[in-house]
Design a protein around this motif. Sequence first.
Motif, PDB file in Angstrom:
ATOM      1  N   TYR A  19      38.801  48.609 -11.494  1.00  0.00           N
ATOM      2  CA  TYR A  19      39.182  49.802 -10.729  1.00  0.00           C
ATOM      3  C   TYR A  19      40.461  50.414 -11.308  1.00  0.00           C
ATOM      4  CZ  TYR A  19      41.083  52.506  -6.789  1.00  0.00           C
ATOM      5  OH  TYR A  19      41.623  53.483  -5.996  1.00  0.00           O
ATOM      6  N   ILE A  20      41.461  49.567 -11.592  1.00  0.00           N
ATOM      7  CA  ILE A  20      42.736  50.063 -12.140  1.00  0.00           C
ATOM      8  C   ILE A  20      42.528  50.681 -13.522  1.00  0.00           C
ATOM      9  CG2 ILE A  20      45.018  49.335 -12.966  1.00  0.00           C
ATOM     10  CD1 ILE A  20      45.000  47.200 -10.764  1.00  0.00           C
TER      11      ILE A  20
ATOM     12  N   ARG B 195      40.740  54.139 -13.068  1.00  0.00           N
ATOM     13  CA  ARG B 195      41.666  55.125 -12.498  1.00  0.00           C
ATOM     14  C   ARG B 195      42.721  55.542 -13.533  1.00  0.00           C
ATOM     15  NH1 ARG B 195      41.828  56.325  -6.733  1.00  0.00           N
ATOM     16  NH2 ARG B 195      43.651  57.531  -7.399  1.00  0.00           N
ATOM     17  N   THR B 196      43.241  54.565 -14.258  1.00  0.00           N
ATOM     18  CA  THR B 196      44.284  54.863 -15.263  1.00  0.00           C
ATOM     19  C   THR B 196      43.720  55.729 -16.381  1.00  0.00           C
ATOM     20  OG1 THR B 196      45.362  52.765 -14.774  1.00  0.00           O
ATOM     21  CG2 THR B 196      45.952  53.839 -16.852  1.00  0.00           C
TER      22      THR B 196
ATOM     23  N   ASP C  78      43.182  59.278 -15.090  1.00  0.00           N
ATOM     24  CA  ASP C  78      44.467  59.927 -14.844  1.00  0.00           C
ATOM     25  C   ASP C  78      45.105  60.380 -16.159  1.00  0.00           C
ATOM     26  OD1 ASP C  78      46.553  60.598 -12.841  1.00  0.00           O
ATOM     27  OD2 ASP C  78      47.753  59.215 -14.064  1.00  0.00           O
TER      28      ASP C  78
ATOM     29  N   LEU D 203      41.618  64.433 -10.131  1.00  0.00           N
ATOM     30  CA  LEU D 203      40.971  63.123 -10.195  1.00  0.00           C
ATOM     31  C   LEU D 203      39.705  63.114  -9.338  1.00  0.00           C
ATOM     32  CD1 LEU D 203      41.688  60.395 -11.569  1.00  0.00           C
ATOM     33  CD2 LEU D 203      42.545  59.632  -9.352  1.00  0.00           C
TER      34      LEU D 203
ATOM     35  N   VAL E 207      36.999  58.035  -6.994  1.00  0.00           N
ATOM     36  CA  VAL E 207      36.796  56.713  -7.601  1.00  0.00           C
ATOM     37  C   VAL E 207      37.076  55.661  -6.528  1.00  0.00           C
ATOM     38  CG1 VAL E 207      37.522  55.079  -9.381  1.00  0.00           C
ATOM     39  CG2 VAL E 207      37.563  57.532  -9.870  1.00  0.00           C
TER      40      VAL E 207
ATOM     41  N   ASN F  43      37.241  52.656   0.332  1.00  0.00           N
ATOM     42  CA  ASN F  43      37.779  52.152  -0.935  1.00  0.00           C
ATOM     43  C   ASN F  43      38.222  50.705  -0.731  1.00  0.00           C
ATOM     44  OD1 ASN F  43      38.560  52.086  -3.576  1.00  0.00           O
ATOM     45  ND2 ASN F  43      40.324  53.441  -3.351  1.00  0.00           N
TER      46      ASN F  43
END
Length: 600
Positions: A13-14, A17-18, A21, A34, A37, A68
Amino acid sequence: RTKEPGSVGEPLYIDVRTALDEAIVDDLTPFKELPLVVGGRYGLGSKEFNPPMAKSVFDNLKAKKPKNHFTVGINDDVTMTSLEPDLSFDLEGENFRGMFYGLGADGTVGANKNSIKIIGENTDNYAQGYFVYDSKKAGAITVSHVRFGKELIRKPYLIRSAQFVACHNFSFLEKYDMVDKLIEGGTFLLNSPYSADETWDHLPIEVQKQIIDKKAKFYVLDAIALAKKLGLGARINMIMQTAFFFISGILPEDEAIKAIKDAIVKTYGAKGEKVVAMNHSAVDGATAAVKQLSYPDKVTSTVHRPPIVPKHAPAFVQNVTAEIIAGRGDNLPVSAFPVDGTYPTATTQFEKRNIAVDIPEWDKDTCIQCNICSIVCPHAAIRPKAYEKKHLKDAPKDFLYTEAKTKQFEGLYYSLQVAPEDCTGCVLCVNACPAYAKDADGNKTDRKAINMTPQVPIREREAKNWDFFINALPETDTSLFNVETVKGSQFVRPLFEFSGACAGCGETAYVKLMTQLVGDRALCGNATGCSSIYGGNLPTTPYCQRADGLGPAWSNSLFEDNAEFGMGMRLTVDKLNQYALELVQELVPEMYDDLAKADQ
């Protein structure tokens, strides 16, 4: 499939997202902001990840405000993160599905592997098999999930509804819901110790109702009696496998029997002609032994399925342990589990696995009261006591006792009692017994002071006797015997009982004896292996404590460092003792003068 407490999300997930972004910031994507997610976890608590769970993830994305940091597969009633799976979602198609409930070491899993090979080699069907083992292995439940079909099978391993369900151990009917896995009109095959005419009346009310509601085709056979007759012991695999082919009709009968016999030669050929011949006889005998049972259209039984654990068990055992024993542990909510991960000890006494076909029965007139049977018992399921006659006042009418032998027990009475639902029927006690009965002429016979007898007819009687023996009779006065002898040691209550070790285990008798000799002060650093499985397995724990709360301290080191681990336990106890003495010394000036002087 990971959990990262304290982080903003799990690794995948990180990462996503990163990446998104940074792509937006660097103008490397058409996204101006964004996109949605969400991330979550699956597989917690070793849960399966099946199509209904996968569907719940997509259904979540359709929601007005998707959840989430969700979880799937568990019922999280604490942090409320779980998604509800749609259990009606089914991708099975036209495959034949069978579930086979067997007892570890009875050959059920091996037989189903052979069935897969036979069908794969002799038909144009694809085959899939998955085998669920209990960590206790021999003597515990195994469930075989088997599929056959004309199309390539790409299905979740675990079957939720089946056309064919087989129960290879009659006692499973008391603990496990099996018939509820059947589709309507499916086939239920039961290995029963009763005849076809008697079996229906011995089924619990709940099982009869399920069979009637499912409109199931019901077949029975006594595979254990046939296996005994053929010299196969508890190995009922070939009999039950033949019954499956005979009933299911997946192969024509003649073709199926030939294929099974060919598989027997491949599997057992190296063990000699005698073993092959016995298994061939099992195949021939099975087809004659299977009977289809016609049953009424309403429940006729008067017996309910007994509770999974006794009603006097502690609340945690009733609400949590019992559900895991019944195979419903996956349905327990998060709130049911201890927040610190600790579990109560001495819980095997509530499990009552009831897996023995035959159990030992005591002949009090032949017994020499040597207690050898007790010391060799791997499961602490046969125990002696010496006591005063006054304690027999409320004894059940069938409770056995006799005058105690040897001078130190003069005036006392002696009983040797078997736990009928905890015994595994391993026969070690009978083999070790040195006392033979004599005939009218004084000649030695084949009968001993303990002899194996069918469990079913005496189970209820001996369960009452065991309850009286444990709860009403006091422990033997320790001043009357030498604990450092075979006989004396067995009058001490074992603090390791009814473990899930294999029937006849060669290790657990020693563990049990250790707890009888030094159990109130034992520190066990357990290396990983059989001893950690039968010693610290869930749902039940065999290590226990005396009435005063003293008992073994046990922990499993996981790796091969149990010597250092055990030494660490020892050093910790020594250090705690030293620290306590240091605190007392510090308190001496604060004590009353007479107490301080007495200490000095």
